[in-house]
Design a protein around this motif. Structure first.
Motif, mmCIF file in Angstrom:
data_model
loop_
_atom_site.group_PDB
_atom_site.id
_atom_site.type_symbol
_atom_site.label_atom_id
_atom_site.label_comp_id
_atom_site.label_asym_id
_atom_site.label_seq_id
_atom_site.Cartn_x
_atom_site.Cartn_y
_atom_site.Cartn_z
ATOM 1 N N ALA A 29 10.298 -20.932 -18.060
ATOM 2 C CA ALA A 29 10.565 -21.526 -16.474
ATOM 3 C C ALA A 29 11.865 -20.696 -15.892
ATOM 4 C CB ALA A 29 10.650 -22.807 -16.100
ATOM 5 N N ARG A 59 3.433 -24.670 -6.616
ATOM 6 C CA ARG A 59 4.079 -25.990 -6.435
ATOM 7 C C ARG A 59 3.380 -26.945 -5.973
ATOM 8 N NH1 ARG A 59 9.608 -25.906 -3.108
ATOM 9 N NH2 ARG A 59 8.017 -25.208 -1.385
ATOM 10 N N THR A 99 7.048 -25.255 -13.626
ATOM 11 C CA THR A 99 8.526 -25.486 -13.343
ATOM 12 C C THR A 99 9.121 -24.225 -12.779
ATOM 13 O OG1 THR A 99 8.470 -27.222 -15.273
ATOM 14 C CG2 THR A 99 10.625 -26.520 -14.321
ATOM 15 N N TYR A 102 9.913 -24.278 -9.024
ATOM 16 C CA TYR A 102 11.304 -24.972 -8.772
ATOM 17 C C TYR A 102 12.270 -24.720 -9.106
ATOM 18 C CZ TYR A 102 7.855 -28.791 -7.875
ATOM 19 O OH TYR A 102 6.657 -29.613 -7.367
ATOM 20 N N VAL A 152 15.932 -30.037 -12.005
ATOM 21 C CA VAL A 152 14.745 -29.428 -12.047
ATOM 22 C C VAL A 152 14.368 -29.685 -13.542
ATOM 23 C CG1 VAL A 152 13.429 -27.370 -12.571
ATOM 24 C CG2 VAL A 152 14.628 -27.952 -10.273
ATOM 25 N N LEU A 156 11.274 -31.659 -15.705
ATOM 26 C CA LEU A 156 10.868 -30.887 -16.570
ATOM 27 C C LEU A 156 10.456 -31.674 -17.953
ATOM 28 C CD1 LEU A 156 9.295 -28.634 -18.129
ATOM 29 C CD2 LEU A 156 11.479 -27.545 -18.577
ATOM 30 N N ASN A 159 8.232 -34.327 -17.397
ATOM 31 C CA ASN A 159 6.803 -33.918 -17.186
ATOM 32 C C ASN A 159 6.296 -33.568 -18.534
ATOM 33 O OD1 ASN A 159 6.727 -34.219 -14.537
ATOM 34 N ND2 ASN A 159 7.406 -31.951 -14.245
#
Length: 218
Positions: A29, A59, A99, A102, A152, A156, A159
């Motif tokens: 990312a 996104r 990711t 972002y 961010v 992650l 997530n």
């Protein structure tokens, strides 16, 4: 504590899976996000268009659908046999590519904080766009994007639990395994929460450390 001490094999494998998803997905990312972020502020219209399309398309797509595309739709197209390692690799790609959008927006916001005059002065010295970004703009932009960038990566980290629904072992899948051993599901979930809180606090400490260090560097 017996939920942990009696099942160290599962907890250890799950923690390693979460960390692999986090670090590998975060590295992907970060690299891709820097590239896309630079494209978003590029003076080349085509580059800006491609960067904008990528950010807008990925996104605004739910992460679960991105996982479905990578784990279930992509392997048949590539002729891949869906093994544990393949699923893990595809999960890392799904997390990283999602990711990165972002990260790119955080980078773009940081670039916008750098005075335009500095970039113009660098171009007047004969530097190319790539040199201006890598030598002048991005080093300053990174200082201002530490808080949003850490946010961010905290997102992650959380997530990574989505990967549990796609047969990828991580902390999000611990409850299913321990339920088969007769462990109390509520207690297991509480320990998973404790693990994530500890990891997030570690990232928050890293954020404060970087902010203090770079503040002195200014």
């Amino acid at each position: 504590m017996g939920v942990i001490t009696d099942n160290l094999d599962i907890w250890g494998e799950a923690l390693v899976g979460t960390l692999v998803l986090f670090f590998a997905g975060g590295a992907l990312a970060l690299i891709l996000g820097i590239i896309v972020g630079a494209m978003r502020v590029s003076p080349v219209p085509i580059a800006r268009g491609v960067g904008t399309f990528y950010v807008s398309a990925i996104r605004n797509t739910p992460l679960t659908l991105v996982f479905f595309a990578f784990v279930f739709a992509l392997p048949p197209l590539l002729g891949l046999r869906l093994t544990g390692d393949v699923s893990l690799t595809l999960g890392i790609c799904a997390l990283g590519i999602y990711t990165a959008t972002y990260v790119a927006e955080a980078i773009r916001s940081g670039v916008n904080t750098v005075p335009v005059g500095q970039a113009e002065a660098a171009r007047a010295l004969g530097l190319s766009f790539g040199q201006v970004m890598s030598l002048v703009v991005l080093p300053q932009a990174f200082r201002s994007v530490i808080p949003p960038m850490v946010s961010v990566f905290i997102a992650l980290l959380k997530n990574t639990t989505v990967a549990a629904g796609f047969s990828i072992v991580n902390l999000g899948s611990v409850r299913n395994y321990l339920s088969e051993r007769g462990e109390n599901a509520f207690v297991v979930i509480l320990w998973i929460m404790v693990a994530f809180v500890a990891l997030v606090l570690l990232l928050s400490w890293l954020q404060r450390t970087l902010e203090n260090r770079w503040r002195v560097a200014r």
